[in-house]
Motif scaffolding. Structure first.
Motif, short mmCIF file in Angstrom:
data_model
loop_
_atom_site.label_atom_id
_atom_site.label_comp_id
_atom_site.label_asym_id
_atom_site.label_seq_id
_atom_site.Cartn_x
_atom_site.Cartn_y
_atom_site.Cartn_z
N THR A 213 0.84 -1.20 0.00
CA THR A 213 0.00 0.00 0.00
C THR A 213 0.87 1.25 0.00
O THR A 213 0.65 2.18 -0.78
N ALA A 214 1.88 1.26 0.88
CA ALA A 214 2.77 2.42 0.91
C ALA A 214 3.49 2.57 -0.42
O ALA A 214 3.68 3.68 -0.91
N ALA A 215 3.85 1.44 -1.04
CA ALA A 215 4.52 1.51 -2.34
C ALA A 215 3.63 2.22 -3.36
O ALA A 215 4.09 3.07 -4.12
N GLN A 216 2.33 1.89 -3.35
CA GLN A 216 1.40 2.58 -4.25
C GLN A 216 1.37 4.07 -3.97
O GLN A 216 1.33 4.89 -4.89
N ALA B 75 -3.65 4.47 -8.78
CA ALA B 75 -2.97 4.96 -7.58
C ALA B 75 -1.57 5.48 -7.89
O ALA B 75 -1.17 6.53 -7.39
N LYS B 91 3.35 3.54 7.85
CA LYS B 91 3.71 2.65 6.75
C LYS B 91 5.11 2.94 6.19
O LYS B 91 5.32 3.00 4.97
N PHE B 93 8.82 1.83 5.19
CA PHE B 93 9.37 0.56 4.72
C PHE B 93 10.39 0.11 5.75
O PHE B 93 11.47 0.69 5.86
#
Lengths: 329, 239
Positions: A213-216, B75, B91, B93
């Motif tokens: 989700t964070a990657a998106q 997105a 969130k 990484f």
């Protein structure tokens, strides 16, 4: 099989270790495909071993097309061309096939319960095996020993020459084929490590694996990153298939299953999703299998591998190098 | 001047459940807009819908003149249009370094020099991130992770920053620090849509506010007026 060096137990042990290391590198190359795909989509790609098998069959097809049909072509222009061509064709073929399967089978199931893509992967495995069976039949097919010692033309009916030992005088036996495995697998893994660590796409892969989700939210096209992961995993299986075929000189449509199970076990042993873990796991499996086969009996080597897997997973449930599953958030 | 962000009758949900039942709000350029409400009111879903991670089921999102819903902007394209988010729960990484986390924030950019300069700006804004730039993001404290999440979102040079619960789980003095940063960013011209359960802090920093209840906007006014409204005071400010 080389004659056992029973006269000198230490040298014999060293020899088995060496054989184990070389075969372990091969398992590692296949294990990387399992671990990378798992790391990013949490899918055990059961078709990966059979993708490797199709790579072997394609490599054989390349030999036949180029006219390198037997060991007699080793060292000739046809033999060299065949090896060079298969080192390109098999990775490209396996990468393309893996992308296509992801697009057609796994991607539509991305948001489905994890069991759905898993069972589909088993299905793809059977489809690949069917293709292999249709392509080359049900029996073992000899793969030309293009890296073996060239056969002189006047010695057609004589016993094939013994490959030269590159470690002559050390008590160990290490042939040109062993060297080839090392020279292909280690740089490939080093290149993969550099790619994943330092390139933007490599970092995007790690980011997607750690939090899709964070990657998106970063603007990463997750579907593209996943496709790239399947491509790289496939290409590694392709490289592995060339090395394996040239090393063992026998291919058949069922070879993907057993080697896939070893490689998958290697990935789990090392910590699935972890790239150095897959390499370590592959080497451990190769060494255990060879040493177990030599000192306990080859009928026990598989049981030994899985016994070790069970023991390691009891004490290190995430594998030898696996990350803790829960991160601080 | 048209609003930077205009949300009209937005509907969204998960599976059979609709969470948003027609949310409408606007953010003007240079504004801080707060969205407050209880757990489950739909604040996070609204932001995820704006970022394109959750698909809208009805209504419109117009951002900077582009109709994101009609154009079905995926997105990963939303960031390129200038809409970045620091998500709920940060969130980060966890196994990328602090520096790599920031670089991921600039994933859509190709100007390496500009990115390096913006990393430097982030380190100036949050000196602790410079100190810990080579450590894994997962090893930072909650407050440091929040700073990293905001800095990471800014790395795309957004026109609008979506902030989801930046105070969640943080010590009071860290919360004050984070809100100072929000104020400072706004002073430099950044437009902010801020989601908060800490309604008092949010309304103090914001120009305007919206109150969400079960997927609907129930109040909207200037932030100062909401702070004075007895109903808001009773329901959200604990008085």
């Amino acid at each position: 099989m080389t004659p056992l060096l029973a006269a000198d137990p230490a040298a014999a042990f060293g020899q088995f270790l060496l054989i184990g290391l070389v075969s372990g590198l091969l398992y590692a190359l296949i294990a990387l495909g399992y671990t990378m795909v798992y790391g990013i989509v949490e899918l055990i790609n059961f078709a990966h071993g059979d993708l490797f098998m199709l790579g072997c069959l394609l490599s054989l097809e390349v030999c036949l097309l180029v006219g390198a049909r037997t060991q007699a072509e080793a060292g000739t222009a046809a033999g060299v061309a065949a090896v060079a061509l298969m080192l390109v064709a098999a990775p490209v073929f396996c990468a393309a096939l893996n992308i296509a399967v992801d697009r057609a089978v796994y991607r539509p199931l991305r948001t489905a319960p994890k069991l759905a893509p898993l069972v589909s992967a088993i299905g793809v495995s059977f489809v690949f095996m069917g293709v292999g069976l249709f392509w080359k039949g049900a029996t073992d097919v000899t793969f030309p020993d293009l890296l073996g010692p060239p056969i002189p033309p006047d010695a057609v009916n004589a016993a094939p020459p013994v490959p030269a030992n590159l470690l002559e005088g050390t008590g160990l036996r290490f042939t040109f084929k062993d060297l080839m495995v090392v020279l292909v697998t280690i740089p490939t893994m080093a290149a993969l490590t550099v790619f994943v660590r330092y390139t933007t796409l490599g970092k995007a892969m790690r980011a997607t694996a750690q939090n899709p989700t964070a990657a998106q939210l970063m603007g990463i096209n997750v579907d593209r990153v996943i496709a790239a992961t399947f491509a790289i995993g496939g290409a590694l299986a392709g490289v592995g298939s060339v090395v394996y075929s040239l090393y063992f000189n026998t291919v058949n449509y069922q070879m993907g299953f057993q080697n896939g199970v070893y490689a998958f076990t290697a990935a789990v042993l090392g910590g699935i999703g972890n790239i150095p873990g897959a390499v370590l796991g592959g080497i451990v499996i190769g060494v255990v299998k060879t040493l177990g086969g030599a000192y306990i009996g080859s009928e026990w080597s598989e049981a030994l591998i899985f016994a070790i897997l069970v023991v390691i997973l009891i004490f290190r449930p995430n594998g030898l190098l696996g990350a803790r599953t829960r991160e601080k958030v | 001047m048209p609003p930077l962000l205009a949300v009209e009758k937005l509907e969204a949900g998960y599976g059979p459940i609709n969470v948003l039942h027609g949310i409408s709000l606007t953010v003007e350029p240079g504004e801080i807009v707060a969205m407050i409400g209880a757990n489950g009111a739909g604040k996070t879903t609204t932001l995820m819908c704006l970022s394109g991670v959750v698909k809208a089921r009805g209504g419109r999102v117009v951002f900077d003149g582009r109709d994101l819903t009609a154009e079905k902007v995926p997105a990963h394209q939303v960031v390129r249009l200038g809409l970045a988010q620091s998500p709920e729960g940060r969130k980060i990484f966890p196994r990328l370094t602090v520096l790599e986390n920031l670089q991921m924030g600039a994933f859509t950019r190709t100007d390496a020099d500009g990115v390096a300069a913006d990393v430097e700006k982030a380190f100036t804004m949050f000196p602790i991130l410079r100190e810990r730039q080579h450590q894994a993001g997962g090893l930072l404290s909650g407050g440091q992770q929040q700073m990293l999440a905001i800095a990471r979102a800014l790395m795309s040079r957004p026109k609008l920053l979506l902030l989801d619960e930046p105070s969640l789980g943080l010590a009071p003095q860290i919360v004050v620090q984070i809100f100072d940063v929000i104020r400072e960013l706004n002073r430099q011209g950044m437009s902010v849509l801020l989601v908060e359960q800490n309604a008092r802090m949010a309304l103090k920093v914001a120009h305007r506010g919206y109150v969400l209840e079960t997927g609907r906007v129930t109040f909207s006014d200037r932030a100062a007026a909401l702070l004075d409204d007895p109903r808001i005071r009773a329901a959200y400010l604990g008085e």
